[in-house]
Write a protein that holds these residues in place. Structure first.
Motif: not given
Length: 79
Positions: A35-40, A43-52, A54-59
């Motif tokens: 239920q934490g903010p990292l999980s949020e 979850k929101n990565l599904k709306d990101a571009t492939p490049e985003e 990769r970047t956000i997922g790695a961070k």
């Protein structure tokens, strides 16, 4: 990206005041639990571009690893 940096800073500040193992585990769950903010963020990565993704997922993974390392260190201090 700023959200992830803020999460790490907030977690680090809260970690300084932890004196009990239960509090430590609660803080960990608060930030990287289901239920934490990292999980949020994840979850929101599904709306990101492939490049985003990769970047956000790695961070996000870096953040999780950092928090887990800080928790492990604090556990040793509390024991």
């Amino acid at each position: 990206m700023q959200v992830l940096e803020t999460l790490l800073n907030d977690f680090t500040k809260e970690l300084e005041s932890v004196q009990k193992m239960a509090d430590l585990l609660n803080r960990k769950a608060k930030y990287i639990g289901k239920q934490g903010p990292l999980s949020e963020v994840m979850k929101n990565l599904k709306d990101a571009t492939p490049e985003e993704k990769r970047t956000i997922g790695a961070k996000a993974n870096e953040l999780k690893n950092s928090i887990e390392a800080l928790v492990a260190k604090k556990m040793q201090e509390l024991e």
